[in-house]
Design an enzyme around this catalytic site. Sequence first.
Site, PDB file in Angstrom:
ATOM      1  N   ARG A 115       0.845  -1.193   0.000  1.00  0.00           N
ATOM      2  CA  ARG A 115       0.000   0.000   0.000  1.00  0.00           C
ATOM      3  C   ARG A 115       0.885   1.249   0.000  1.00  0.00           C
ATOM      4  O   ARG A 115       1.949   1.265   0.613  1.00  0.00           O
ATOM      5  CB  ARG A 115      -0.860  -0.030   1.262  1.00  0.00           C
ATOM      6  N   THR A 416      -9.978  -0.009  -9.916  1.00  0.00           N
ATOM      7  CA  THR A 416      -8.753  -0.765  -9.619  1.00  0.00           C
ATOM      8  C   THR A 416      -8.554  -1.851 -10.660  1.00  0.00           C
ATOM      9  O   THR A 416      -9.319  -1.943 -11.606  1.00  0.00           O
ATOM     10  CB  THR A 416      -8.919  -1.370  -8.209  1.00  0.00           C
ATOM     11  N   THR A 434      -3.754  -0.641  -7.534  1.00  0.00           N
ATOM     12  CA  THR A 434      -4.573   0.487  -7.981  1.00  0.00           C
ATOM     13  C   THR A 434      -3.846   1.818  -7.898  1.00  0.00           C
ATOM     14  O   THR A 434      -2.944   1.993  -7.082  1.00  0.00           O
ATOM     15  CB  THR A 434      -5.843   0.576  -7.102  1.00  0.00           C
ATOM     16  N   GLU A 455      -3.940   7.856  -3.891  1.00  0.00           N
ATOM     17  CA  GLU A 455      -4.403   6.906  -2.865  1.00  0.00           C
ATOM     18  C   GLU A 455      -4.628   7.551  -1.501  1.00  0.00           C
ATOM     19  O   GLU A 455      -5.440   7.061  -0.713  1.00  0.00           O
ATOM     20  CB  GLU A 455      -3.370   5.790  -2.716  1.00  0.00           C
ATOM     21  N   ASP A 458      -7.882   8.063   0.228  1.00  0.00           N
ATOM     22  CA  ASP A 458      -8.596   7.004   0.959  1.00  0.00           C
ATOM     23  C   ASP A 458      -8.550   7.234   2.469  1.00  0.00           C
ATOM     24  O   ASP A 458      -9.251   6.547   3.225  1.00  0.00           O
ATOM     25  CB  ASP A 458      -8.016   5.618   0.643  1.00  0.00           C
ATOM     26  N   SER A 483     -10.048  -1.139   0.713  1.00  0.00           N
ATOM     27  CA  SER A 483     -11.071  -2.189   0.660  1.00  0.00           C
ATOM     28  C   SER A 483     -10.608  -3.365  -0.191  1.00  0.00           C
ATOM     29  O   SER A 483     -11.384  -4.304  -0.423  1.00  0.00           O
ATOM     30  CB  SER A 483     -12.349  -1.630   0.040  1.00  0.00           C
ATOM     31  N   GLY A 503     -13.236  -1.832  -7.409  1.00  0.00           N
ATOM     32  CA  GLY A 503     -14.554  -1.286  -7.079  1.00  0.00           C
ATOM     33  C   GLY A 503     -14.611  -0.497  -5.788  1.00  0.00           C
ATOM     34  O   GLY A 503     -15.691  -0.404  -5.189  1.00  0.00           O
ATOM     35  N   GLY A 504     -13.482   0.083  -5.341  1.00  0.00           N
ATOM     36  CA  GLY A 504     -13.520   0.870  -4.114  1.00  0.00           C
ATOM     37  C   GLY A 504     -14.131   0.039  -3.001  1.00  0.00           C
ATOM     38  O   GLY A 504     -13.845  -1.157  -2.865  1.00  0.00           O
TER      39      GLY A 504
HETATM   40  N1  GLU Z   1      -8.459   2.952  -3.404  1.00  0.00           N
HETATM   41  C1  GLU Z   1      -9.432   1.895  -3.287  1.00  0.00           C
HETATM   42  C2  GLU Z   1      -9.116   1.014  -2.109  1.00  0.00           C
HETATM   43  O1  GLU Z   1      -7.988   0.864  -1.749  1.00  0.00           O
HETATM   44  C3  GLU Z   1      -9.470   1.055  -4.499  1.00  0.00           C
HETATM   45  C4  GLU Z   1      -9.804   1.883  -5.674  1.00  0.00           C
HETATM   46  C5  GLU Z   1     -10.979   1.412  -6.427  1.00  0.00           C
HETATM   47  O2  GLU Z   1     -11.207   0.222  -6.536  1.00  0.00           O
HETATM   48  O3  GLU Z   1     -11.675   2.251  -6.915  1.00  0.00           O
HETATM   49  O4  GLU Z   1      -9.996   0.460  -1.528  1.00  0.00           O
END
Ligand code: GLU
Length: 603
Positions: A115, A416, A434, A455, A458, A483, A503-504
């Site tokens: 990360r 992602t 991502t 990032e 987040d 996530s 998908g966040g």
């Molecule tokens: N930044 C998101 C995460 O770490 C993933 C980004 C996405 O899937 O849109 O959960």
Amino acid sequence: MRVRRKVGVCSASVVGVTVVALTAAVLSPPVASASPTLPKVPVAQGYGGAVVSDTVESTQAGLDVLRRGGTAADAAVAVAATLGVTDPNVAGLGAGGYFLYYDARSGKVYTLDGRETAPAKADQNLFVNPATGQPYAFADAVTSGLSVGVPGNLATWQRALDRWGKFDMSDVLQPAIRVAEQGFPMLPAIHDQIVLNQARFKQFSSTSALFLPGGQAPAVGTNFRNPDLAKTYREIARHGTRAFYGGPIGRDLADAVQHLPLAPDATVKPPNGTLSVNDLRAYRALDQAPTHISYHGADIYGMAPSSSGGTTVGESLNILDKFDIGNRDRTQALHYYLEASKLAYADRGRYVGDPRFVNVPTDALLSKSYAEVRGCNIDPIRARPAPVAPGNPLSPGPCMPPPPSVAAAPDTEVHTNHFVVADSRGNVVSYTNTLEQFGGSGIVVPGRGFLLNNELTDFNFTPTQGTAPDPNLPAAGKRPRSSMSPTIVLRDGKPWLAVGSPGGSTIITTVLQILINRIDFKQSLPDALAAPRASQRNTPTVTAEPAFITANPGLAGYGHTFTPQDEIGVAAALEFLDHGQILAVGERTRRTGTSAGVVHPSH
Ligand code: GLU
């Protein structure tokens, strides 16, 4: 971080060839065609190893490494680096992610936390505008130097090769170098992402030079080359990852964050960031134990914090454990699915952050006894009004209905990439990485051919948990909560499934839904992925694909209401069948379809 010379994967490189000869091969212009020979299909079945990734070039790159005797780790790095070329808005050197590895020799699952981290000069007020004392608007913060975290992908790739690879970084970068140099046909999905980003890409001269030649997104089907990225990869192949984490590439990266490469006609002036060469030098991909729960005869391994993926998927499944949803009416089973994730999401918000900074009760969140208390009063016929309050995993108390609560709105990012790889030895990779949003921060490092992540957005910009502490506020060196939920499932001690998705915050429910579709509803893996999706993240309404809403009218009778979203997730998965066969499954239609391949197709 050093470049090790093990076994070469270039056709010219074989065991015993000297380093000098191999280095020359690395430096000489590529001759092979970049065009993949693989058909683009979402499902493949066969032997000898498999790859599922977003693009046909990246799947081909992984299969080629497998064919040359590479491990799943070697192939995964080739896939990830090639995605940096062919899926540049969601992948590559400017990104970070989480890498799960099943090691056939030890029979164990390992993880790497790659990360992004906040720079040393960040603090809790990272996203507070010093001029106003107010937080920046999210829409402004995402396209700024403040949003850029130290990218973790390259360190993850090197760590994976060091631990489980047979090949060197210089070898496994070759397919990506070739595709970057020779180009690939512009995909509709990438074209659309560039168009979506056009307004902010135009603000940066380096980004418009790469993605908006002549002021426009390259037309679908035209050959898209990235010679700067080929050059950057070559530099890493030659000098190792230190060229990035402290060397010339890192210097260019830090310079781009600290002095944004704004176009002369830029209409915005976003804040610069503080990310420095020292921040890059200090970065490490972390070895970390996976999360683990047992569920209906399977062992589910996921990503521990700083991602909330493993704990939230695991807690949801633990809550579902006693409801035997496989033997219920489908509408009621889905009601339990939605209620379980609602409860687990409340705990995610309250407890999960970077464990090096906050005390995350990972084991307690994943205990069966806590799930018993948490799920004890799911109403079998009525959805509980959301948001619900978090529980207390360290002192669960008696069975009590969770009171209503305040909760932050979940993010709606969908940006992602996830891919899976297996090799003939039985090793498995499940890797989600991502840039955060499509196009990340929108900043291409000048002359280097890759986008930087955003990032750090987040993190929560301001506290979200009322009077309780918020585990996900920014701090120097901290990793924002994710996530991402790369998952590997064992049955009888052997790999059975590998799955994950972008998908966040919907990543968690996409993985969860695929698991219950396969394990409880006994759908085939292709059907489990193709099934319409719904995501309950402790919000008043359920986000759902229109086909899910249409197919499940009975859920309204339970009080569930829906917010339609065209697509949720872009999953990639593998299933290990009898006699060494592998079923590789991507998306048929989501994000215009993805690419599955096996080394030896069975038909
Ligand atoms: N930044 C998101 C995460 O770490 C993933 C980004 C996405 O899937 O849109 O959960």
